[in-house]
Scaffold this motif. Structure first.
Motif, PDB file in Angstrom:
ATOM      1  N   GLU A  46      34.957 -70.703  52.192  1.00 48.07           N
ATOM      2  CA  GLU A  46      36.371 -70.306  52.251  1.00 48.07           C
ATOM      3  C   GLU A  46      36.879 -69.915  50.865  1.00 48.07           C
ATOM      4  O   GLU A  46      37.569 -68.907  50.705  1.00 48.07           O
ATOM      5  N   ALA A  47      36.539 -70.713  49.866  1.00 47.14           N
ATOM      6  CA  ALA A  47      36.956 -70.393  48.491  1.00 47.14           C
ATOM      7  C   ALA A  47      36.375 -69.055  48.050  1.00 47.14           C
ATOM      8  O   ALA A  47      37.054 -68.260  47.390  1.00 47.14           O
ATOM      9  N   GLY A  48      35.142 -68.778  48.421  1.00 51.26           N
ATOM     10  CA  GLY A  48      34.534 -67.494  48.100  1.00 51.26           C
ATOM     11  C   GLY A  48      35.254 -66.346  48.781  1.00 51.26           C
ATOM     12  O   GLY A  48      35.465 -65.279  48.185  1.00 51.26           O
ATOM     13  N   ASP A  49      35.657 -66.551  50.025  1.00 51.59           N
ATOM     14  CA  ASP A  49      36.399 -65.528  50.757  1.00 51.59           C
ATOM     15  C   ASP A  49      37.762 -65.274  50.114  1.00 51.59           C
ATOM     16  O   ASP A  49      38.210 -64.134  50.018  1.00 51.59           O
ATOM     17  N   VAL A  50      38.416 -66.325  49.658  1.00 53.15           N
ATOM     18  CA  VAL A  50      39.698 -66.179  48.977  1.00 53.15           C
ATOM     19  C   VAL A  50      39.494 -65.437  47.655  1.00 53.15           C
ATOM     20  O   VAL A  50      40.251 -64.517  47.329  1.00 53.15           O
ATOM     21  N   GLN A  51      38.452 -65.797  46.925  1.00 57.80           N
ATOM     22  CA  GLN A  51      38.142 -65.131  45.649  1.00 57.80           C
ATOM     23  C   GLN A  51      37.942 -63.636  45.831  1.00 57.80           C
ATOM     24  O   GLN A  51      38.415 -62.841  45.031  1.00 57.80           O
ATOM     25  N   SER A  52      37.240 -63.263  46.879  1.00 61.78           N
ATOM     26  CA  SER A  52      36.899 -61.859  47.094  1.00 61.78           C
ATOM     27  C   SER A  52      38.022 -61.077  47.770  1.00 61.78           C
ATOM     28  O   SER A  52      37.931 -59.860  47.897  1.00 61.78           O
ATOM     29  N   GLY A  53      39.048 -61.788  48.239  1.00 64.23           N
ATOM     30  CA  GLY A  53      40.153 -61.114  48.907  1.00 64.23           C
ATOM     31  C   GLY A  53      39.947 -60.923  50.397  1.00 64.23           C
ATOM     32  O   GLY A  53      40.748 -60.267  51.056  1.00 64.23           O
ATOM     33  N   ARG A  54      38.868 -61.499  50.953  1.00 65.14           N
ATOM     34  CA  ARG A  54      38.619 -61.380  52.399  1.00 65.14           C
ATOM     35  C   ARG A  54      39.560 -62.252  53.219  1.00 65.14           C
ATOM     36  O   ARG A  54      39.718 -62.038  54.408  1.00 65.14           O
ATOM     37  N   ARG A  55      40.145 -63.267  52.578  1.00 63.04           N
ATOM     38  CA  ARG A  55      41.081 -64.167  53.262  1.00 63.04           C
ATOM     39  C   ARG A  55      42.290 -64.398  52.370  1.00 63.04           C
ATOM     40  O   ARG A  55      42.165 -64.448  51.158  1.00 63.04           O
ATOM     41  N   PRO A  56      43.451 -64.609  52.998  1.00 63.73           N
ATOM     42  CA  PRO A  56      44.626 -64.974  52.197  1.00 63.73           C
ATOM     43  C   PRO A  56      44.472 -66.405  51.679  1.00 63.73           C
ATOM     44  O   PRO A  56      43.701 -67.182  52.235  1.00 63.73           O
ATOM     45  N   ARG A  57      45.203 -66.734  50.624  1.00 59.64           N
ATOM     46  CA  ARG A  57      45.120 -68.087  50.085  1.00 59.64           C
ATOM     47  C   ARG A  57      45.660 -69.116  51.052  1.00 59.64           C
ATOM     48  O   ARG A  57      45.255 -70.268  51.036  1.00 59.64           O
ATOM     49  N   SER A  58      46.595 -68.745  51.917  1.00 59.36           N
ATOM     50  CA  SER A  58      47.217 -69.722  52.801  1.00 59.36           C
ATOM     51  C   SER A  58      47.397 -69.159  54.202  1.00 59.36           C
ATOM     52  O   SER A  58      48.037 -68.127  54.379  1.00 59.36           O
ATOM     53  N   VAL A  59      46.861 -69.846  55.170  1.00 60.32           N
ATOM     54  CA  VAL A  59      47.081 -69.479  56.561  1.00 60.32           C
ATOM     55  C   VAL A  59      48.520 -69.814  56.935  1.00 60.32           C
ATOM     56  O   VAL A  59      49.150 -69.110  57.715  1.00 60.32           O
ATOM     57  N   ALA A  60      49.063 -70.883  56.356  1.00 59.89           N
ATOM     58  CA  ALA A  60      50.421 -71.321  56.673  1.00 59.89           C
ATOM     59  C   ALA A  60      51.435 -70.234  56.358  1.00 59.89           C
ATOM     60  O   ALA A  60      52.366 -70.004  57.119  1.00 59.89           O
ATOM     61  N   HIS A  61      51.270 -69.529  55.256  1.00 58.75           N
ATOM     62  CA  HIS A  61      52.204 -68.462  54.910  1.00 58.75           C
ATOM     63  C   HIS A  61      52.107 -67.304  55.903  1.00 58.75           C
ATOM     64  O   HIS A  61      53.094 -66.695  56.249  1.00 58.75           O
ATOM     65  N   ARG A  62      50.915 -67.037  56.358  1.00 57.77           N
ATOM     66  CA  ARG A  62      50.706 -65.934  57.288  1.00 57.77           C
ATOM     67  C   ARG A  62      51.310 -66.250  58.649  1.00 57.77           C
ATOM     68  O   ARG A  62      51.932 -65.416  59.273  1.00 57.77           O
ATOM     69  N   ASN A  63      51.125 -67.477  59.124  1.00 58.88           N
ATOM     70  CA  ASN A  63      51.574 -67.845  60.466  1.00 58.88           C
ATOM     71  C   ASN A  63      52.937 -68.518  60.484  1.00 58.88           C
ATOM     72  O   ASN A  63      53.453 -68.796  61.546  1.00 58.88           O
ATOM     73  N   GLY A  64      53.477 -68.833  59.336  1.00 59.13           N
ATOM     74  CA  GLY A  64      54.748 -69.520  59.282  1.00 59.13           C
ATOM     75  C   GLY A  64      54.628 -71.003  59.594  1.00 59.13           C
ATOM     76  O   GLY A  64      55.627 -71.683  59.836  1.00 59.13           O
ATOM     77  N   ASP A  65      53.417 -71.532  59.636  1.00 57.49           N
ATOM     78  CA  ASP A  65      53.208 -72.953  59.905  1.00 57.49           C
ATOM     79  C   ASP A  65      53.509 -73.768  58.663  1.00 57.49           C
ATOM     80  O   ASP A  65      53.389 -73.290  57.545  1.00 57.49           O
ATOM     81  N   LYS A  66      53.862 -75.005  58.880  1.00 61.60           N
ATOM     82  CA  LYS A  66      54.089 -75.916  57.762  1.00 61.60           C
ATOM     83  C   LYS A  66      52.834 -76.756  57.543  1.00 61.60           C
ATOM     84  O   LYS A  66      52.113 -77.051  58.489  1.00 61.60           O
ATOM     85  N   PRO A  67      52.569 -77.164  56.279  1.00 64.12           N
ATOM     86  CA  PRO A  67      51.419 -78.021  56.020  1.00 64.12           C
ATOM     87  C   PRO A  67      51.552 -79.340  56.776  1.00 64.12           C
ATOM     88  O   PRO A  67      52.661 -79.790  57.073  1.00 64.12           O
ATOM     89  N   SER A  68      50.423 -79.969  57.054  1.00 64.43           N
ATOM     90  CA  SER A  68      50.419 -81.204  57.830  1.00 64.43           C
ATOM     91  C   SER A  68      50.978 -82.384  57.055  1.00 64.43           C
ATOM     92  O   SER A  68      51.392 -83.369  57.652  1.00 64.43           O
ATOM     93  N   GLY A  69      50.968 -82.319  55.740  1.00 64.57           N
ATOM     94  CA  GLY A  69      51.470 -83.424  54.933  1.00 64.57           C
ATOM     95  C   GLY A  69      50.454 -84.529  54.722  1.00 64.57           C
ATOM     96  O   GLY A  69      50.787 -85.598  54.250  1.00 64.57           O
TER      97      GLY A  69
END
Length: 72
Positions: A46-69
């Motif tokens: 996952e970190a490699g995918d984020v580094q390369s730009g294949r994935r956003p840093r946060s799924v929560a920002h994309r979906n509007g979800d809140k972190p679990s805490g």
């Protein structure tokens, strides 16, 4: 995908996290902790995918979800 732009500090932080995950994988492997190895590998990929730009840093920002805490 990966439309979020990373600052150089963000990129360095993700690179550091990925490096640490690699080291943690080695420790878990030496201890025979198979499930930990698997989970660490998934985080490493996952970190490699984020580094390369294949994935956003946060799924929560994309979906509007809140972190679990959950505290780690």
């Amino acid at each position: 995908m990966g439309s979020e732009r990373q600052s150089s500090g963000d990129a360095e932080a993700i690179a550091y996290i990925r490096q640490m995950l690699g080291e943690l994988h080695q420790v878990a492997s030496k201890e025979g902790a198979d499930m930990l190895c698997y989970l660490i590998e998934m985080a490493y990929v996952e970190a490699g995918d984020v580094q390369s730009g294949r994935r956003p840093r946060s799924v929560a920002h994309r979906n509007g979800d809140k972190p679990s805490g959950v505290t780690v």
